[in-house]
Design a protein around this motif. Structure first.
Motif, PDB file in Angstrom:
ATOM      1  N   PRO A 113       0.835  -1.265  -0.079  1.00  0.00           N
ATOM      2  CA  PRO A 113      -0.287  -0.093   0.008  1.00  0.00           C
ATOM      3  C   PRO A 113       0.845   1.350   0.111  1.00  0.00           C
ATOM      4  CG  PRO A 113      -1.027  -1.583   1.321  1.00  0.00           C
ATOM      5  CD  PRO A 113       0.225  -2.125   0.898  1.00  0.00           C
ATOM      6  N   LEU A 114       1.925   1.213   0.668  1.00  0.00           N
ATOM      7  CA  LEU A 114       2.927   2.485   0.547  1.00  0.00           C
ATOM      8  C   LEU A 114       3.493   2.599  -0.698  1.00  0.00           C
ATOM      9  CD1 LEU A 114       4.267   4.576   2.265  1.00  0.00           C
ATOM     10  CD2 LEU A 114       6.109   3.007   2.693  1.00  0.00           C
ATOM     11  N   LEU A 115       3.480   1.703  -1.322  1.00  0.00           N
ATOM     12  CA  LEU A 115       4.273   1.961  -2.887  1.00  0.00           C
ATOM     13  C   LEU A 115       3.015   2.409  -3.842  1.00  0.00           C
ATOM     14  CD1 LEU A 115       6.514  -1.187  -3.333  1.00  0.00           C
ATOM     15  CD2 LEU A 115       7.430   1.039  -2.884  1.00  0.00           C
ATOM     16  N   ILE A 116       1.980   1.801  -3.634  1.00  0.00           N
ATOM     17  CA  ILE A 116       1.082   2.230  -4.614  1.00  0.00           C
ATOM     18  C   ILE A 116       0.664   3.624  -4.387  1.00  0.00           C
ATOM     19  CG2 ILE A 116       0.622  -0.324  -5.195  1.00  0.00           C
ATOM     20  CD1 ILE A 116      -2.088   0.151  -3.645  1.00  0.00           C
ATOM     21  N   ASN A 117       0.760   4.062  -3.068  1.00  0.00           N
ATOM     22  CA  ASN A 117       0.132   5.654  -2.968  1.00  0.00           C
ATOM     23  C   ASN A 117       0.889   6.554  -3.955  1.00  0.00           C
ATOM     24  OD1 ASN A 117      -1.897   5.424  -1.126  1.00  0.00           O
ATOM     25  ND2 ASN A 117      -0.681   6.282   0.633  1.00  0.00           N
ATOM     26  N   SER A 118       2.272   6.245  -4.239  1.00  0.00           N
ATOM     27  CA  SER A 118       2.932   7.191  -4.990  1.00  0.00           C
ATOM     28  C   SER A 118       2.121   7.153  -6.508  1.00  0.00           C
ATOM     29  CB  SER A 118       4.350   6.903  -5.183  1.00  0.00           C
ATOM     30  OG  SER A 118       5.014   6.942  -4.039  1.00  0.00           O
ATOM     31  N   LEU A 119       1.637   5.956  -7.102  1.00  0.00           N
ATOM     32  CA  LEU A 119       1.222   5.724  -8.104  1.00  0.00           C
ATOM     33  C   LEU A 119      -0.378   6.449  -8.036  1.00  0.00           C
ATOM     34  CD1 LEU A 119       2.180   2.219  -9.109  1.00  0.00           C
ATOM     35  CD2 LEU A 119       3.185   4.321  -9.803  1.00  0.00           C
ATOM     36  N   LEU A 120      -0.849   6.117  -6.999  1.00  0.00           N
ATOM     37  CA  LEU A 120      -2.493   6.793  -6.902  1.00  0.00           C
ATOM     38  C   LEU A 120      -2.508   8.372  -6.943  1.00  0.00           C
ATOM     39  CD1 LEU A 120      -3.842   4.336  -4.258  1.00  0.00           C
ATOM     40  CD2 LEU A 120      -4.510   4.116  -6.630  1.00  0.00           C
ATOM     41  N   ILE A 121      -1.355   8.792  -6.402  1.00  0.00           N
ATOM     42  CA  ILE A 121      -1.472  10.491  -6.375  1.00  0.00           C
ATOM     43  C   ILE A 121      -1.233  10.773  -8.007  1.00  0.00           C
ATOM     44  CG2 ILE A 121      -0.024  12.263  -5.654  1.00  0.00           C
ATOM     45  CD1 ILE A 121       0.732  10.893  -3.126  1.00  0.00           C
ATOM     46  N   VAL A 143      -3.314   5.975 -17.571  1.00  0.00           N
ATOM     47  CA  VAL A 143      -3.846   6.024 -16.546  1.00  0.00           C
ATOM     48  C   VAL A 143      -4.206   4.894 -16.070  1.00  0.00           C
ATOM     49  CG1 VAL A 143      -5.821   6.806 -15.022  1.00  0.00           C
ATOM     50  CG2 VAL A 143      -4.592   8.386 -16.240  1.00  0.00           C
ATOM     51  N   GLY A 144      -5.018   4.027 -17.114  1.00  0.00           N
ATOM     52  CA  GLY A 144      -5.318   2.842 -16.920  1.00  0.00           C
ATOM     53  C   GLY A 144      -4.148   1.809 -16.741  1.00  0.00           C
ATOM     54  N   LEU A 145      -3.320   2.000 -17.541  1.00  0.00           N
ATOM     55  CA  LEU A 145      -2.087   1.037 -17.573  1.00  0.00           C
ATOM     56  C   LEU A 145      -1.217   1.266 -16.158  1.00  0.00           C
ATOM     57  CD1 LEU A 145      -0.002  -0.530 -19.455  1.00  0.00           C
ATOM     58  CD2 LEU A 145       1.323   1.484 -19.763  1.00  0.00           C
ATOM     59  N   ILE A 146      -1.152   2.424 -15.415  1.00  0.00           N
ATOM     60  CA  ILE A 146      -0.750   2.559 -14.267  1.00  0.00           C
ATOM     61  C   ILE A 146      -1.674   1.831 -13.175  1.00  0.00           C
ATOM     62  CG2 ILE A 146      -0.031   4.138 -12.572  1.00  0.00           C
ATOM     63  CD1 ILE A 146       2.069   3.953 -14.781  1.00  0.00           C
ATOM     64  N   MET A 147      -2.986   2.023 -13.383  1.00  0.00           N
ATOM     65  CA  MET A 147      -3.905   1.349 -12.545  1.00  0.00           C
ATOM     66  C   MET A 147      -3.673  -0.044 -12.771  1.00  0.00           C
ATOM     67  SD  MET A 147      -6.285   2.151 -10.393  1.00  0.00           S
ATOM     68  CE  MET A 147      -6.878   3.531 -10.771  1.00  0.00           C
ATOM     69  N   GLY A 148      -3.487  -0.796 -13.736  1.00  0.00           N
ATOM     70  CA  GLY A 148      -3.229  -2.161 -13.988  1.00  0.00           C
ATOM     71  C   GLY A 148      -2.067  -2.689 -13.183  1.00  0.00           C
ATOM     72  N   ILE A 149      -0.944  -1.768 -13.067  1.00  0.00           N
ATOM     73  CA  ILE A 149       0.287  -2.094 -12.258  1.00  0.00           C
ATOM     74  C   ILE A 149       0.058  -1.952 -10.874  1.00  0.00           C
ATOM     75  CG2 ILE A 149       2.608  -1.264 -11.896  1.00  0.00           C
ATOM     76  CD1 ILE A 149       2.920  -0.326 -14.849  1.00  0.00           C
ATOM     77  N   VAL A 150      -0.841  -0.932 -10.475  1.00  0.00           N
ATOM     78  CA  VAL A 150      -1.343  -0.946  -9.069  1.00  0.00           C
ATOM     79  C   VAL A 150      -1.892  -2.091  -8.735  1.00  0.00           C
ATOM     80  CG1 VAL A 150      -2.771   0.099  -7.403  1.00  0.00           C
ATOM     81  CG2 VAL A 150      -1.490   1.427  -8.903  1.00  0.00           C
ATOM     82  N   THR A 151      -2.796  -2.992  -9.325  1.00  0.00           N
ATOM     83  CA  THR A 151      -3.512  -4.015  -9.236  1.00  0.00           C
ATOM     84  C   THR A 151      -2.495  -5.463  -8.873  1.00  0.00           C
ATOM     85  OG1 THR A 151      -4.271  -4.679 -11.362  1.00  0.00           O
ATOM     86  CG2 THR A 151      -5.645  -3.176 -10.008  1.00  0.00           C
ATOM     87  N   LEU A 152      -1.442  -5.220  -9.660  1.00  0.00           N
ATOM     88  CA  LEU A 152      -0.479  -6.405  -9.628  1.00  0.00           C
ATOM     89  C   LEU A 152       0.458  -6.381  -8.679  1.00  0.00           C
ATOM     90  CD1 LEU A 152       0.282  -6.922 -13.676  1.00  0.00           C
ATOM     91  CD2 LEU A 152      -0.841  -8.416 -11.958  1.00  0.00           C
ATOM     92  N   MET A 153       0.535  -5.168  -7.756  1.00  0.00           N
ATOM     93  CA  MET A 153       1.166  -5.108  -6.632  1.00  0.00           C
ATOM     94  C   MET A 153       0.319  -5.514  -5.385  1.00  0.00           C
ATOM     95  SD  MET A 153       3.441  -1.633  -7.269  1.00  0.00           S
ATOM     96  CE  MET A 153       4.495  -1.842  -6.258  1.00  0.00           C
ATOM     97  N   TYR A 154      -0.919  -4.983  -5.504  1.00  0.00           N
ATOM     98  CA  TYR A 154      -1.651  -5.412  -4.213  1.00  0.00           C
ATOM     99  C   TYR A 154      -3.300  -5.661  -4.810  1.00  0.00           C
ATOM    100  CZ  TYR A 154      -3.555  -4.538   0.504  1.00  0.00           C
ATOM    101  OH  TYR A 154      -4.194  -4.460   1.671  1.00  0.00           O
ATOM    102  N   GLN A 155      -3.453  -6.959  -4.309  1.00  0.00           N
ATOM    103  CA  GLN A 155      -4.757  -7.489  -4.791  1.00  0.00           C
ATOM    104  C   GLN A 155      -5.854  -6.737  -4.656  1.00  0.00           C
ATOM    105  OE1 GLN A 155      -4.828 -11.886  -5.073  1.00  0.00           O
ATOM    106  NE2 GLN A 155      -3.339 -11.762  -3.825  1.00  0.00           N
ATOM    107  N   PRO A 156      -6.348  -6.182  -3.412  1.00  0.00           N
ATOM    108  CA  PRO A 156      -7.608  -5.438  -3.377  1.00  0.00           C
ATOM    109  C   PRO A 156      -7.648  -4.185  -3.982  1.00  0.00           C
ATOM    110  CG  PRO A 156      -6.732  -6.250  -1.221  1.00  0.00           C
ATOM    111  CD  PRO A 156      -5.655  -6.443  -2.402  1.00  0.00           C
ATOM    112  N   ALA A 157      -6.648  -3.776  -4.567  1.00  0.00           N
ATOM    113  CA  ALA A 157      -6.667  -2.532  -5.371  1.00  0.00           C
ATOM    114  C   ALA A 157      -7.304  -2.440  -6.884  1.00  0.00           C
ATOM    115  CB  ALA A 157      -5.101  -1.790  -5.770  1.00  0.00           C
ATOM    116  N   ILE A 158      -7.439  -3.758  -7.149  1.00  0.00           N
ATOM    117  CA  ILE A 158      -8.564  -3.881  -8.394  1.00  0.00           C
ATOM    118  C   ILE A 158      -9.969  -3.076  -8.082  1.00  0.00           C
ATOM    119  CG2 ILE A 158      -9.945  -5.978  -7.448  1.00  0.00           C
ATOM    120  CD1 ILE A 158      -8.605  -5.410 -10.877  1.00  0.00           C
TER     121      ILE A 158
END
Length: 327
Positions: A113-121, A143-158
């Motif tokens: 979650p800490l890592l993906i917060n940077s991408l979410l910002i 934006v969709g591409l980065i969102m896909g990477i986010v979900t591949l780091m943390y499953q509930p982020a889907i």
């Protein structure tokens, strides 16, 4: 302190660093290894497996976590200023982010979650500027591409796929083509992952499919946690009240950006009930939208006393969490 960060002074970047070190030095004194959770997905697991043979001491991960939090504070503060979320530029968002993330010990550990917060910002910034975009197709796909990477780091982020679609609904006219482009961007990283798994003879649908189950979040396990949650909610309510009162003075794009933050917060709260677990690590995803409302609670009051009292109460509690609860 709030008066200092209420000004737009380039020197506040250094002051913010010192402020963060004071808040989080107690946690640096008790470093922790990177957190592994059942909800971690392919990319984060791969990262930890890559770093594991290096046998890095826990203090390295704690330092990385600190600089991630500091960079996120600076990044989100810049986004708020560029989007004119408040009447004039300031550093209150950066201050509020470092303060909020000090209310839970788990929020200062190296984690997915800490890592993906940077991408979410970054995602929030990109969708907030779609309002004036003449060629949104490429931006939406990215934006969709980065969102896909986010979900591949943390499953509930889907669940954040909902945020992308709601963002398009708020910021753009309803066009099915743009929604399909966004969905294509989200699924693109999964195409490449499928190819990698197939070529390495590790093909399995389970490695592509996020394992999501919905359950009630962990109830406050102590009075310390209950106080921290209260100090998150009360300034949010106060900030929301001031934002609502000042909406008529804002440009329509700024109003839409505040609406995006509210959707961001709602989706983040859905994450809490998706594989909620027994800790508060995934609650960190609520920190970014809460930060903006906390900053508004410091910015809009006409007097100086109330913001100062509120800040020092939260600051004192954060110091207690960071220093005394770690002993």
């Amino acid at each position: 302190m709030t008066g200092l960060f209420k000004q737009k002074n380039s020197g506040n970047i250094l002051v913010l660093l010192i402020y963060g070190l004071i808040l989080k030095f107690g946690m640096l004194l008790h470093p922790m290894p990177p957190l592994r959770q059942p909800d971690d997905h392919f990319l984060y697991i791969w990262l930890l497996d890559f770093l594991s043979p290096l046998h890095l001491p826990p203090i390295i991960y704690s330092l990385i976590a600190f600089f991630l939090l500091y960079s996120q504070a600076i990044m989100f503060n810049r986004v708020c200023n560029e989007q004119k979320m408040m009447a004039r530029p300031n550093y209150l968002a950066g201050m509020a982010y470092l303060l909020i993330t000090s209310l839970f010990v788990e929020w200062n550990h190296f984690s997915a979650p800490l890592l993906i917060n940077s991408l979410l910002i970054w995602i929030f910034y990109r969708v907030s500027v779609l309002y004036n975009s003449n060629k949104p197709g490429a931006a939406i796909f990215n934006v969709g591409l980065i969102m896909g990477i986010v979900t591949l780091m943390y499953q509930p982020a889907i669940v954040f796929s909902i945020f992308l679609l709601m963002s398009l609904f708020i910021m753009r006219p309803l066009r099915v083509r743009e929604w399909l482009i966004g969905i294509l961007g989200i699924t693109t990283p999964y195409y490449f992952l499928a190819i990698v798994l197939y070529l390495s003879n590790q093909w399995s649908w389970k490695k592509l499919q996020p394992n999501i189950s919905f359950n009630l979040p962990a109830m406050p396990s102590s009075m310390t946690v209950l106080v921290s949650i209260t100090l998150l909610i009360l300034p949010f309510i106060i900030g929301g009240f001031f934002v609502q009162n000042n909406l008529t003075k804002m440009l329509i794009q700024v109003r839409k950006s505040w609406s995006l933050l509210l959707v961001f917060l709602i989706v983040s709260m859905l994450i809490i009930v998706a594989n909620g677990g027994n800790n508060y690590v995934n609650w960190l995803l609520c920190a970014v939208p809460l930060t903006a409302f906390h900053a508004a609670a410091y910015f809009y009051p006409s007097g100086r006393i109330f913001p100062l009292v509120m800040h020092w109460i939260i600051f004192g509690w954060a110091m207690y969490i960071g220093y005394w609860t770690q002993m």
